[in-house]
Design an enzyme around this catalytic site. Structure first.
Site, short mmCIF file in Angstrom:
data_model
loop_
_atom_site.label_atom_id
_atom_site.label_comp_id
_atom_site.label_asym_id
_atom_site.label_seq_id
_atom_site.Cartn_x
_atom_site.Cartn_y
_atom_site.Cartn_z
N ASP A 25 12.21 -22.86 -25.96
CA ASP A 25 13.54 -22.34 -26.18
C ASP A 25 13.61 -20.82 -25.62
OD1 ASP A 25 16.28 -21.84 -27.11
OD2 ASP A 25 15.48 -21.09 -29.03
N GLU B 295 16.23 -18.09 -26.41
CA GLU B 295 16.90 -16.84 -27.25
C GLU B 295 16.23 -17.22 -28.41
OE1 GLU B 295 21.10 -15.86 -26.70
OE2 GLU B 295 20.95 -17.61 -25.14
N ARG C 171 33.70 -18.29 -27.82
CA ARG C 171 33.25 -17.08 -27.27
C ARG C 171 34.06 -16.71 -26.26
NH1 ARG C 171 26.85 -18.80 -27.38
NH2 ARG C 171 26.05 -18.02 -28.97
N SER D 192 16.84 -23.52 -21.81
CA SER D 192 17.69 -22.88 -22.60
C SER D 192 19.18 -23.11 -22.33
CB SER D 192 17.51 -21.35 -22.06
OG SER D 192 18.62 -20.47 -22.73
N ASP D 193 20.16 -23.17 -23.39
CA ASP D 193 21.45 -23.34 -23.11
C ASP D 193 22.21 -22.28 -22.60
OD1 ASP D 193 21.43 -26.09 -23.74
OD2 ASP D 193 21.94 -25.93 -25.91
N LYS E 89 18.25 -30.36 -23.57
CA LYS E 89 16.80 -30.03 -24.01
C LYS E 89 16.08 -31.48 -24.30
CE LYS E 89 17.77 -25.55 -25.74
NZ LYS E 89 17.29 -24.46 -26.27
N ASP F 83 14.25 -22.38 -32.13
CA ASP F 83 14.52 -22.10 -33.44
C ASP F 83 15.91 -22.52 -33.76
OD1 ASP F 83 16.16 -20.85 -31.69
OD2 ASP F 83 16.41 -18.87 -32.77
N ASN G 284 20.21 -27.04 -31.76
CA ASN G 284 19.96 -27.46 -30.36
C ASN G 284 18.42 -27.80 -29.88
OD1 ASN G 284 19.39 -24.85 -29.80
ND2 ASN G 284 20.75 -24.67 -28.25
MG MG Z 1 17.09 -20.07 -29.78
#
Ligand code: MG
Length: 200
Positions: A7, A9, A46, A90-91, A133, A152, A155
């Site tokens: 991942d 972030e 967002r 990553s998303d 993922k 973390d 997802n």
């Molecule tokens: Mg993350």
């Protein structure tokens, strides 16, 4: 043959949206995949807030330009890439990730893309595929790789659970409590040792 999926972030770089929430003074933008498991819902939330405040890609990219990788992340990635292939799953979106990949020495990243109007307004987003993922890890396994995964957030659980070895890294107390079966690490040395152990 092993391939490690990481991942981005919260693992290699700080959360982009949290940095932007702080820079813009909009606390509602602090929600991340650590809080909201439904990514489409989170992204639409967002984009609604950005629109409300008249903010677009340029403003977010200005914040991202000031973000540095987490301390030790580049050295970790450099050493990991010397012993196994690594793909960052990553998303996030290409338009956000590029300056961060430069700071990490251009590792491979698979992520998504934003739809941006000529004036810079973010009008939507294109996800590569559903459950990207997990789907990617399964695809890599189908071409002969054993995967090792770390992340973390909610997802990340799919790729972590579907891999030969999977680890939580810098995760939340809630996710760690919900998944006592997953080894959880907080620093890069521990994670590197665990990945090496899984490959031994
Ligand atoms: Mg993350």
């Amino acid at each position: 043959m092993y391939l490690t999926c990481l991942d981005m972030e919260g693992v290699l770089v700080p959360e982009i949206w949290i940095a932007f929430a702080e820079a813009s003074g909009i606390p509602e933008l602090k929600r991340t995949t650590r809080d909201e498991p439904d990514y489409n819902k989170l992204m639409n939330y967002r984009l609604g807030i950005l629109k409300e405040h008249g903010l677009g890609l340029k403003e977010i990219q200005a914040t991202i330009a000031k973000i540095d990788p987490l301390p030790g992340a580049k050295a970790f990635l450099d050493e990991l890439r010397s012993i196994t292939q690594v793909i960052i799953l990553s998303d996030t979106f290409e338009q956000f990730a590029k300056p961060l990949m430069e700071k990490l020495g251009w590792p491979t990243i698979f992520c998504n893309t934003l739809e941006v109007a000529p004036g810079g307004e973010i009008t939507g987003f294109q996800m590569r595929c559903p459950q990207s993922k997990l789907t990617t890890v399964k695809a890599l396994q189908s071409i002969g790789y054993q995967t090792i995964a770390a992340g973390d957030s909610y997802n990340d659980l799919g790729m972590i659970q579907a891999s030969k070895a999977g680890f939580l890294f810098k995760s939340t107390d809630q996710i760690k409590a919900d998944h006592p079966e997953l080894a959880a690490y907080e620093d890069f040395d521990q994670l590197l040792a665990a990945i090496k152990g899984a490959m031994a």
